[in-house]
Design a protein around this motif. Structure first.
Motif: not given
Length: 399
Positions: A214-224
């Motif tokens: 999951p750390e490889q996902l875009m931060e903006t995607i993780r935040s949503r």
């Protein structure tokens, strides 16, 4: 797929079911955890539950399955509920019109560079893999696609296709579910387009992502997205599942459960006569024996053999070697509870473990870790493994 088919993970099941009971299902979630922990199985069970599938009988999970497995707020049990039975019939073959799968793919043979890869290019292979069971790895998926050394990704074509599918009304009048397996393999263009979908999700749509990084996902995607961490499966749950589902004797099930390290995939792999771990053990034994006898000719043959493996397999083999070094070192302390080896591994350790000691254990591990790094950076396999083999000659004689 029903929650009862998921091995262990009772806490995660309760959490997901409670979301539905309390009507607070997030529009996007990401299930994270190690390989073999059952993330995909949980995602499939939750997607099936949202789309109407229910247990056949009441569960003992705290009353979340009420009325003999009926839908929440529906007084009619599943067995007499036509809509639920219809949903289950479609989900049994993973062909529910409101369930959309996205997963990494390669460019199909014969397609030009202009072709935008989409999951539907490999619908047949995907459904065949799902029908075999909800526990599988990226390597099994690559084999199903006959990917060889190609890298599988989720490209921009997939996000365009998903946007089109989710713009349609639910065919059954309930949820629409987008299940995205390994979203960390999305390229930048696809991730940006998915972000727009997450910011303005279609009505009654739930995104379920299943991620191992999951750390490889875009931060903006993780935040949503709402993150749900899935732990390794409890040893007792694996042991019970091996006995109930595979007919394994209690003693053997207990040993396999200890070795599995919380992975149902590893437990199943141990049951396979030709499993990869046995092959890696053979290569480990060969390396150590040739190195101890200083047989450079055989070591060269050995390095050429493993150089022919795919890079992912080479990395898994090196991880296995590091684990074996650790286990053989710990074997010298004669504390059984500290060792996690199969019977075959332990038989070899009885004579070999004394060669792994305080004088060389750290350096051997460092040499293996360096080889792992080099293979990951696409170094020449023959050079990397022959260098490893020669270094092992020197390291094994240290006391």
């Amino acid at each position: 797929m029903k929650f009862s088919e998921v091995v262990g993970q009772e806490e995660a099941k309760q959490r997901l079911l409670k979301m539905v009971q309390e009507d607070r299902v997030p529009h996007a979630m990401v299930l994270c955890g190690p390989t073999g922990s059952g993330k995909m199985a949980l995602a499939l069970a939750f997607a099936s539950y949202l789309l109407g599938e229910r247990e056949e009988t009441p569960s003992d999970n705290g009353g979340l399955f009420d009325d003999g497995g009926s839908l929440f707020g529906n007084p009619q049990p599943t067995t007499n509920n036509p809509s639920a039975k219809y949903a289950e019939a479609m989900l049994k073959k993973w062909q529910h019109p409101d369930l959309h799968f996205s997963y990494p793919v390669i460019r199909p043979a014969g397609k030009s560079a202009e072709h935008k890869m989409v999951s539907d290019d490999y619908t047949k292979e995907w459904h065949e893999l799902l029908m075999e069971g909800p526990y599988f790895t990226i390597d099994q998926w690559l084999d199903a696609m006959k990917a060889a050394n190609q890298q599988a990704i989720i490209g921009a074509g997939e996000s365009d296709d998903l946007t089109r599918k989710l713009s349609l009304k639910s065919s059954q009048g309930g949820y629409k579910v987008s299940l995205i397996w390994l979203p960390e393999r999305m390229n930048q263009e696809c991730a940006n387009k998915l972000l727009k979908l997450l910011e303005e999700p279609p009505a009654k749509t739930v995104f379920i992502m299943v991620s191992e990084a999951p750390e490889q996902l875009m931060e903006t995607i993780r935040s949503r997205t709402q993150r749900i961490d899935i732990r390794r499966i409890e040893e007792k749950d694996i042991e019970e599942a091996l006995i109930a589902r595979r007919g394994i004797e209690a003693d053997m099930a207990h040993r396999i459960a200890r070795l599995s390290n919380g992975s149902w995939l590893k437990a199943l792999d141990t049951l396979d006569v030709d499993n990869e771990s046995r092959q890696f053990l053979e290569m480990f034994i060969s390396l150590m024996r040739f190195a101890y006898s200083r047989n450079v000719k055989e070591l060269k043959k050995w390095s050429e053999t493993v150089a022919g493996y795919g890079r992912e397999r080479q990395k898994r083999m090196l991880c296995y070697f590091m684990q074996m070094i650790r286990e053989n070192f710990m074997y010298n302390f004669h504390v059984p509870d500290m060792n996690y080896m199969s019977e075959e591994e332990e038989n070899f350790a009885k004579n070999f473990a004394r060669f792994i000691n305080e004088a060389n254990v750290m350096e051997i591990n460092d040499v293996l870790a360096l080889a792992y790094r080099d293979i990951g950076q696409n170094a020449n396999g023959k050079i990397v493994f022959f260098d490893l083999a020669l270094k092992m000659i020197v390291l094994l004689i240290r006391k």
